[in-house]
Design an enzyme around this catalytic site. Structure first.
Site, PDB file in Angstrom:
ATOM      1  N   ASN A  94       0.804  -1.229   0.000  1.00 21.24           N
ATOM      2  CA  ASN A  94       0.000   0.000   0.000  1.00 21.24           C
ATOM      3  C   ASN A  94       0.836   1.278   0.000  1.00 21.24           C
ATOM      4  O   ASN A  94       0.302   2.368   0.133  1.00 21.24           O
ATOM      5  CB  ASN A  94      -1.006  -0.002   1.152  1.00 21.24           C
ATOM      6  CG  ASN A  94      -0.332   0.052   2.503  1.00 21.24           C
ATOM      7  OD1 ASN A  94       0.879  -0.046   2.610  1.00 21.24           O
ATOM      8  ND2 ASN A  94      -1.126   0.184   3.548  1.00 21.24           N
ATOM      9  N   CYS A  95       2.140   1.157  -0.194  1.00 23.88           N
ATOM     10  CA  CYS A  95       3.032   2.330  -0.260  1.00 23.88           C
ATOM     11  C   CYS A  95       2.965   2.927  -1.664  1.00 23.88           C
ATOM     12  O   CYS A  95       3.140   2.220  -2.659  1.00 23.88           O
ATOM     13  CB  CYS A  95       4.462   1.896   0.068  1.00 23.88           C
ATOM     14  SG  CYS A  95       5.705   3.151  -0.266  1.00 23.88           S
ATOM     15  N   ASN A  96       2.721   4.222  -1.752  1.00 26.83           N
ATOM     16  CA  ASN A  96       2.606   4.885  -3.055  1.00 26.83           C
ATOM     17  C   ASN A  96       3.883   4.787  -3.888  1.00 26.83           C
ATOM     18  O   ASN A  96       3.822   4.613  -5.104  1.00 26.83           O
ATOM     19  CB  ASN A  96       2.203   6.348  -2.881  1.00 26.83           C
ATOM     20  CG  ASN A  96       0.770   6.485  -2.436  1.00 26.83           C
ATOM     21  OD1 ASN A  96      -0.056   5.601  -2.690  1.00 26.83           O
ATOM     22  ND2 ASN A  96       0.449   7.573  -1.767  1.00 26.83           N
TER      23      ASN A  96
END
Length: 116
Positions: A8-10
């Site tokens: 979920n890290c951009n």
């Protein structure tokens, strides 16, 4: 080639999208579900330095108590922290055959590193 990070890290999403668009085959290792070993962190630290592995600009670091932050002055302390709070590891880290190819996302670096 393995991409280490958190789904979920951009920045990880951007890197994965870039790699996919450029047809670079990868395996993904999610720190949140698979964790990371001290041996792996030590190997990376030898290549890029433990200071580079600790993401001091991220939310996880900023949420740490200042006393804890000040204790991270050695490879051993950094590895202990990174094993306990994997989201403090700079990401993504891309490795192939034990060699760190990239740390973080830099499109120009990716263009040079992942010609394919």
């Amino acid at each position: 080639m393995t991409v280490y990070g958190i789904k979920n890290c951009n920045t990880v999403k951007t890197a994965l999208d870039w790699l996919k668009q450029h047809h670079v085959d990868i395996d993904f290792h999610d720190y949140k579900t698979k964790g990371i070993t001290a041996a792996k962190l030590k190997a990376w630290s030898k290549q890029v330095g433990w200071e580079s592995l600790v993401n001091k600009r991220g939310t996880t670091w900023r949420q740490l108590d200042e006393v804890v932050q000040k204790k991270i002055t050695s490879e051993a302390a950094a590895i202990e922290l990174m094993m306990e709070k994997t989201s403090v590891i700079k990401r993504p880290l891309i490795e192939e055959d034990g060699k760190v190819l990239a740390l973080g996302f830099d499109e120009e670096n990716y263009k040079t590193t992942f010609k394919g």
